[in-house]
Design a protein around this motif. Structure first.
Motif, PDB file in Angstrom:
ATOM      1  N   GLY A  87       0.804  -1.223   0.000  1.00 41.19           N
ATOM      2  CA  GLY A  87       0.000   0.000   0.000  1.00 41.19           C
ATOM      3  C   GLY A  87       0.834   1.269   0.000  1.00 41.19           C
ATOM      4  N   ARG A  88       0.319   2.269   0.684  1.00 45.43           N
ATOM      5  CA  ARG A  88       0.894   3.607   0.589  1.00 45.43           C
ATOM      6  C   ARG A  88       2.220   3.795   1.311  1.00 45.43           C
ATOM      7  NH1 ARG A  88      -3.006   7.795   2.660  1.00 45.43           N
ATOM      8  NH2 ARG A  88      -2.888   6.406   4.448  1.00 45.43           N
ATOM      9  N   GLY A  89       2.451   2.953   2.328  1.00 50.19           N
ATOM     10  CA  GLY A  89       3.671   3.119   3.105  1.00 50.19           C
ATOM     11  C   GLY A  89       3.524   4.182   4.179  1.00 50.19           C
ATOM     12  N   ILE A  90       4.487   4.215   5.090  1.00 50.07           N
ATOM     13  CA  ILE A  90       4.440   5.174   6.202  1.00 50.07           C
ATOM     14  C   ILE A  90       5.551   6.197   5.998  1.00 50.07           C
ATOM     15  CG2 ILE A  90       4.575   5.454   8.710  1.00 50.07           C
ATOM     16  CD1 ILE A  90       3.927   2.416   8.905  1.00 50.07           C
ATOM     17  N   GLU A  91       5.188   7.472   6.059  1.00 58.53           N
ATOM     18  CA  GLU A  91       6.152   8.531   5.815  1.00 58.53           C
ATOM     19  C   GLU A  91       7.201   8.581   6.929  1.00 58.53           C
ATOM     20  OE1 GLU A  91       5.296  13.068   5.147  1.00 58.53           O
ATOM     21  OE2 GLU A  91       3.988  11.822   3.899  1.00 58.53           O
ATOM     22  N   ASP A  92       6.715   8.572   8.163  1.00 61.50           N
ATOM     23  CA  ASP A  92       7.610   8.697   9.310  1.00 61.50           C
ATOM     24  C   ASP A  92       7.339   7.550  10.294  1.00 61.50           C
ATOM     25  OD1 ASP A  92       9.034   9.382  11.548  1.00 61.50           O
ATOM     26  OD2 ASP A  92       8.518  11.520  11.454  1.00 61.50           O
ATOM     27  N   VAL A  93       8.119   6.481  10.156  1.00 62.16           N
ATOM     28  CA  VAL A  93       7.867   5.281  10.960  1.00 62.16           C
ATOM     29  C   VAL A  93       8.043   5.562  12.451  1.00 62.16           C
ATOM     30  CG1 VAL A  93       8.688   2.939  11.467  1.00 62.16           C
ATOM     31  CG2 VAL A  93       8.458   3.678   9.101  1.00 62.16           C
ATOM     32  N   LYS A  94       9.060   6.358  12.772  1.00 67.30           N
ATOM     33  CA  LYS A  94       9.340   6.642  14.183  1.00 67.30           C
ATOM     34  C   LYS A  94       8.133   7.327  14.834  1.00 67.30           C
ATOM     35  CE  LYS A  94      12.924   8.546  17.085  1.00 67.30           C
ATOM     36  NZ  LYS A  94      13.414   9.919  17.221  1.00 67.30           N
ATOM     37  N   ARG A 125       9.616  -5.079  14.255  1.00 62.37           N
ATOM     38  CA  ARG A 125      10.424  -4.379  13.268  1.00 62.37           C
ATOM     39  C   ARG A 125       9.488  -3.850  12.184  1.00 62.37           C
ATOM     40  NH1 ARG A 125      13.987  -6.293   9.147  1.00 62.37           N
ATOM     41  NH2 ARG A 125      13.239  -8.382   9.572  1.00 62.37           N
ATOM     42  N   VAL A 126       9.685  -2.596  11.802  1.00 60.23           N
ATOM     43  CA  VAL A 126       8.828  -1.996  10.769  1.00 60.23           C
ATOM     44  C   VAL A 126       9.704  -1.491   9.630  1.00 60.23           C
ATOM     45  CG1 VAL A 126       7.054  -0.259  10.298  1.00 60.23           C
ATOM     46  CG2 VAL A 126       7.249  -1.232  12.587  1.00 60.23           C
ATOM     47  N   VAL A 127       9.425  -1.966   8.425  1.00 57.86           N
ATOM     48  CA  VAL A 127      10.137  -1.461   7.255  1.00 57.86           C
ATOM     49  C   VAL A 127       9.083  -0.900   6.316  1.00 57.86           C
ATOM     50  CG1 VAL A 127      11.740  -2.026   5.404  1.00 57.86           C
ATOM     51  CG2 VAL A 127      11.737  -3.385   7.499  1.00 57.86           C
ATOM     52  N   SER A 128       9.248   0.347   5.921  1.00 56.26           N
ATOM     53  CA  SER A 128       8.224   0.946   5.081  1.00 56.26           C
ATOM     54  C   SER A 128       8.832   1.883   4.047  1.00 56.26           C
ATOM     55  CB  SER A 128       7.230   1.722   5.956  1.00 56.26           C
ATOM     56  OG  SER A 128       6.127   2.117   5.174  1.00 56.26           O
ATOM     57  N   GLN A 129       8.179   1.926   2.911  1.00 51.53           N
ATOM     58  CA  GLN A 129       8.635   2.827   1.861  1.00 51.53           C
ATOM     59  C   GLN A 129       7.398   3.476   1.248  1.00 51.53           C
ATOM     60  OE1 GLN A 129      11.206   0.778  -0.886  1.00 51.53           O
ATOM     61  NE2 GLN A 129      11.717   2.664  -1.953  1.00 51.53           N
ATOM     62  N   CYS A 130       7.407   4.797   1.159  1.00 48.86           N
ATOM     63  CA  CYS A 130       6.239   5.496   0.628  1.00 48.86           C
ATOM     64  C   CYS A 130       5.908   5.017  -0.781  1.00 48.86           C
ATOM     65  CB  CYS A 130       6.496   6.996   0.614  1.00 48.86           C
ATOM     66  SG  CYS A 130       6.180   7.728   2.213  1.00 48.86           S
ATOM     67  N   GLY A 131       4.654   4.699  -0.985  1.00 46.53           N
ATOM     68  CA  GLY A 131       4.212   4.256  -2.303  1.00 46.53           C
ATOM     69  C   GLY A 131       4.490   2.786  -2.591  1.00 46.53           C
ATOM     70  N   LYS A 132       5.274   2.134  -1.735  1.00 44.67           N
ATOM     71  CA  LYS A 132       5.646   0.736  -1.997  1.00 44.67           C
ATOM     72  C   LYS A 132       4.994  -0.233  -1.013  1.00 44.67           C
ATOM     73  CE  LYS A 132       8.918   1.136  -5.223  1.00 44.67           C
ATOM     74  NZ  LYS A 132       9.919   0.505  -5.979  1.00 44.67           N
ATOM     75  N   GLY A 133       4.833   0.218   0.208  1.00 48.68           N
ATOM     76  CA  GLY A 133       4.200  -0.661   1.182  1.00 48.68           C
ATOM     77  C   GLY A 133       4.932  -0.722   2.506  1.00 48.68           C
TER      78      GLY A 133
END
Lengths: 145, 135
Positions: A87-94, A125-133
Motif C-alpha cells: 500500500g501507501r507506506g508510512i512517511e515517518d515510521v518513528k 520491526r517496521v520497514v516501510s517505503q512510501c508508495g511501496k508498502g
C-alpha cells in the motif's frame, strides 16, 4: 547462531475488514503447535489484529489490496510473524510508532496499534517505503512449558 | 411481563444487528458488548451506540465489558469516543467488569486513569461459591 525453523505458514487475503478476525484466528491456530498458554495466544491475536488493521486502514486506505502473512516457528519456541502490504507506506515510521499518534482520529483510531504490538511481543520491526508498502515483523518467544 | 417467543427472537436478531444488547433504567443506559471487538465490528457498534445516545440522552452511560472475549486498540477508540461524547453531554460514563485481557489493554492506554472502571470481583467470587453450594 540462528535457531532452526521447524514450520512455516503463508497466507494472503484481501484487505477487507471482515478478514481481521480470520487472520488472527488462523495465525493463532498455527502457533498452537508450540503449545502457548492462554495469555500468549491472546497476545499474538491482539498484535496480529493491530498489524492487519493497519494494512486495511492505512496501507490500503480507500482501496482493496492484498495482505501477505507469513508465520515461522522456531525450535527455541520463537514465533516470527511477517505482515506485509503493498500500500501507501508510512512517511515517518518513528512518529507512527509513538503512543497515541494517529493520522485517522476522525475514524476513532486510537493511535495505540504499534504500542500494543510492542508490549505484546518481544520485538517489532517496521520497514516501510512510501508508495511501496509496509512490512511489520513481530517476534515473540514463548515461555518454556 | 412475560415475553412471547416471537418477541424474544426479535430481540436476539436486534442484538446481532446492532452488535450489542442494552438495558435501560431510569438512571443508566447499559450497553452490553460481547464477542470480539475489532476494527470491523467497532465501526458498526459506534454508529449504533451514538444513535442510542442521541435518542435517549442518558444521564449515565455504562459499557458492560464482561462478555468480550477479544479486544484490540479499535475497542480503545470505541471507548474513548463514547467517553468524550458523554463529557460533551455532561453525563457520567463508566466501564463495567472488563476481563483481565481487556483490562490490560485499557491500562496500556491509561484509560483507567481517566475513566471509572467498576469491577465486581467479590460479587463474582460469591456467585461462584453460591453456584457450588447449589450443585
Amino acid at each position: 547462531m540462528r535457531q532452526e525453523k521447524i514450520n512455516e505458514m503463508s497466507m494472503k487475503l484481501p484487505s477487507r475488514s471482515v478478514n481481521e478476525g480470520m487472520a488472527r484466528a488462523a495465525v493463532a491456530a498455527f502457533c498452537s503447535q508450540l503449545d502457548p498458554d492462554a495469555s500468549e495466544v491472546a497476545d499474538i491475536k491482539c498484535a496480529v489484529s493491530e498489524a492487519v488493521t493497519n494494512c486495511i486502514v492505512h496501507g490500503y486506505k480507500n482501496e482493496i489490496g492484498i495482505i501477505y502473512i507469513t508465520v515461522s516457528l522456531y525450535a527455541d519456541r520463537t514465533i516470527k510473524i511477517e505482515i506485509r502490504d503493498r500500500g501507501r507506506g508510512i512517511e515517518d515510521v518513528k512518529k507512527a510508532r509513538e503512543p497515541l499518534y494517529t493520522t485517522d482520529a476522525e475514524n476513532e483510531r486510537s493511535g495505540m496499534g504499534f504500542t500494543v504490538m510492542e508490549s505484546f511481543c518481544d520485538k517489532v520491526r517496521v520497514v516501510s517505503q512510501c508508495g511501496k508498502g509496509t512490512k511489520v515483523v513481530l517476534c515473540k518467544r514463548l515461555r518454556k512449558r | 411481563m412475560i415475553k412471547g417467543d416471537t418477541e424474544l427472537k426479535s430481540e436476539k436478531d436486534n442484538e446481532e444487528e446492532k452488535g450489542y444488547s442494552l438495558t435501560e433504567t431510569e438512571d443508566e443506559l447499559v450497553i452490553i458488548l460481547g464477542g470480539e471487538i475489532d476494527h470491523h465490528r467497532a465501526l458498526k457498534i459506534r454508529v449504533n451506540i451514538d444513535t442510542e445516545i442521541a435518542e435517549r440522552r442518558p444521564k449515565k452511560l455504562v459499557m458492560e465489558l464482561s462478555r468480550i472475549n477479544f479486544m484490540d486498540s479499535s475497542g480503545l477508540g470505541l471507548i474513548m469516543g463514547r467517553y468524550s461524547k458523554m463529557q460533551v453531554l455532561g453525563g457520567e460514563f463508566v466501564l463495567r467488569e472488563p476481563c483481565e485481557g481487556v483490562m490490560r489493554i485499557i491500562r496500556l492506554a491509561g484509560l483507567d486513569k481517566i475513566i471509572k472502571v467498576e469491577k465486581s470481583e467479590n460479587e463474582k467470587e460469591s456467585n461462584k461459591n453460591e453456584a457450588r453450594k447449589n450443585k
